[in-house]
Each structure stands twice: as C-alpha cells, then as structure tokens.
Design an enzyme around this catalytic site. Sequence first.
Site, PDB file in Angstrom:
ATOM      1  N   HIS A 191      41.215  23.449  47.289  1.00  0.00           N
ATOM      2  CA  HIS A 191      41.792  22.987  48.558  1.00  0.00           C
ATOM      3  C   HIS A 191      42.214  21.511  48.457  1.00  0.00           C
ATOM      4  CE1 HIS A 191      41.823  25.881  51.817  1.00  0.00           C
ATOM      5  NE2 HIS A 191      41.866  24.917  52.713  1.00  0.00           N
ATOM      6  N   GLY A 196      48.221  23.664  54.204  1.00  0.00           N
ATOM      7  CA  GLY A 196      49.123  24.456  53.372  1.00  0.00           C
ATOM      8  C   GLY A 196      48.518  24.944  52.075  1.00  0.00           C
ATOM      9  N   ASN A 197      47.194  24.921  51.941  1.00  0.00           N
ATOM     10  CA  ASN A 197      46.567  25.328  50.683  1.00  0.00           C
ATOM     11  C   ASN A 197      46.741  26.809  50.396  1.00  0.00           C
ATOM     12  OD1 ASN A 197      44.907  22.852  49.623  1.00  0.00           O
ATOM     13  ND2 ASN A 197      44.615  22.869  51.833  1.00  0.00           N
ATOM     14  N   MET A 200      50.359  27.366  49.244  1.00  0.00           N
ATOM     15  CA  MET A 200      50.541  26.820  47.907  1.00  0.00           C
ATOM     16  C   MET A 200      49.882  27.696  46.850  1.00  0.00           C
ATOM     17  SD  MET A 200      52.369  24.308  46.945  1.00  0.00           S
ATOM     18  CE  MET A 200      51.528  24.081  45.382  1.00  0.00           C
ATOM     19  N   ARG A 202      49.319  30.925  46.988  1.00  0.00           N
ATOM     20  CA  ARG A 202      50.100  32.149  46.801  1.00  0.00           C
ATOM     21  C   ARG A 202      51.416  31.839  46.089  1.00  0.00           C
ATOM     22  NH1 ARG A 202      47.964  32.596  51.937  1.00  0.00           N
ATOM     23  NH2 ARG A 202      49.941  32.115  52.966  1.00  0.00           N
TER      24      ARG A 202
END
Length: 376
Positions: A191, A196-197, A200, A202
């Site tokens: 993380h 937006g983790n 990102m 995926r």
Amino acid sequence: MLFPVPGLTKDDLRVLAEIDAMREHLRRLVQGASVPWLDGLRKYLTADAASNTIEGFKVSTIDAQDLIAGERDVEVSAEDREETLAYQRMMTYIQTLHDVSDFRYDKGLLNAMHWMLQGHRHTPRRPAGQWRPGPVYVTDPRDASVAAYTAPDVQQLPDLMNELVDWLNADSQAPPLVRAAMAHLDLVSIHPWSDGNGRMSRSLQTLLIAREGVLAPEFSSIEAWLGRPGNTWQYYQLLNARGPQYRPDQDVSDWIRFNLLAYHQQAQTVQGRWDRSAAVWEQLETAVAALGLDSRTVSALHDVAMTGRVRRAGYELAEGLSTHQAQRDLRDLGELGVLVASGRTRARTYVAGPQFPEQALQTARTPMILTDPYRP
C-alpha cells in the site's frame, strides 16, 4: 520481505494448462482474423475493464465505451468520467509497453502509472505519483472507526518497494500468470500510496500479463471479472484473510487459486463474446440482405444487438462515412422500424425497434454459462 510464491497443486497445474490453451487459442483467433467486428470487441472489452465497477463507480460498460470514444453527452458524474478515462489511459499505456525490448520495472515507472490513475485527485496531503507521506489504513466497511488493515510503516516503504522492483525484474521459474497475481498481492499489501492502491495493483497485474506477450491487455485483464458482485466480495475476503497488518510470512495458495479461477473464467467470457459476435454478425448480414439495405448497416445493427445502442458518430467512424451518409442510413433504419431514436440531437442514440431481426437479438442476449475449473 515479500509473500513467498506458493507451490502449485495438481489441480492448479491442470487449471493453468487449460488457461494457457484457451489464451493461445484466442491469440490465434485475434492475430489471424480480419473480421469486421473485432475492433468493436476490443473497444467493448476495454470499456468493460475501465468501468471500474470494483471501486464502486456507477458507469455502465456502454457508457464507458462512449466516454472512451470521446462522446461528451454521456450521463455520468464528473467523478465517474475522470475515473473511467484515467483507467483507459492506463490501459492504453500498458498496451504500448507490451513489446518494449529494453523494458525494466522501476519505482519511477510505478509512480508515473500512479499519476495516470490518480493525478486528477492529487492534493498535498494525498499526493499522486509519489509514496504516501504517512500511515494509511483500510477501514472496516461495517465500522469506519475500525482499521481492517494497517499498511507497513512509511519508513519501510523504500526497502519494500526496492525488493518488489528487484523481484519484478528477476528471472523466475513461476508461471507468468502466477507472477502477475503475486505482484498484485505484494503491491496492494505494501500500500505505498495514499489512495488508488487497488487500481494500481490490478494495473500492475495487467502489465505483467501484457508483457507475457500472449494477449493484448483488453483480452487478458481480469478487472471486469473482479467487478462482478460475488467476485468482488470474495476478492476483499481473501485480502482481509491476510490479517490486519502486513504479514508476508504466510501461505497464499488461496489467493493463487482465486486468480487462476479469474483467468480461466475471463478467458471463457472473452471466447463467449467472440462466438456471439460472430454469430450475430452472420445473422444480421442475412437480415440486411433480405431488407435490401446496404451491407454497411450491419455494423450499426451489430452494435445495437451486442451493446444495446449505437450513436451516429460511432457508426460514421466505424464505416468511414460522411455525417450525411450515417444520418441517412440511421434514418432509413428508423423508418423501417428496425431502429428507434432516443434522446436529443447531440446525445441521440439508436436502439432496437419492433422490426429489429429477432434472431440476432436472441443470440446476443442469451447468457453464457461459465464453468468453475476446480469443480468436477
């Protein structure tokens, strides 16, 4: 320390072999085909992934497709529009990287990708394109005051990200699809950004799959599969099962099995969409000939059957027509009752009318059956 790549069971190896066979079959179809509906299929699959359903954004696949095509009059919120277009830009960028000969993963690349996805949300407190400045928590959906997951301390980020980048660039005996799933798990667990983790992680998984070189990202991303409600629930359950803190010293075989199921069913979905597109096109060719219409109108009718509607601009672009020609064709189809216009001039779409070829609609609307390769 990163999560160790687990060994694969006999069932895992069998499922992986089936996935490889399906993907190779799709590769041959895509590379050897000159079918008129292939571009539409690519656009649909890209839009299906870009709709970001797993993140809770309410954008239908057809609306996402219109947004990506540059349509301005699409009834979605400004936030949903930004999120959809950001993910589409990411997918386009990933596609350009699939065959770069001197490609290497590095922290700059990952932060640049994060800016593509999150730059429109950048603030000093939640910066895009750089590591988070402090702690980050994933709150429990049942109680926002409870942390379901606490990411590693910010002081650990440089070492953890160095280790991940080194691992991404290293040679490995693990199958590429397994490596892609592990990269997803490692990144989402570290993380490293304020927000937006998940997207990102995926996206990184899709990039690894694209670099494998078998299928383009739009044919191989599992984003849309993960966005289906039951799959989304299981996705978060598996992530939560890792515990409330970063503990990479555990077996993650269940995560690999979940991803192999996702790859398998996504390949089934793409193959099913391919087969239906082919059958619907053939049926519409027969119907258009019987009506005495120009064969180019099959393109417009195919969009309606497969996605529910067509816009004049999309039909015009697909067939290389002038605006006048496209308007005349759609008007003629409307007069025959094949299509019905909906909406005002700039936002007008065309949907199936009472005289639309029924067989093609039935074929397009028949739901496909997905099998679970782990079930006998």
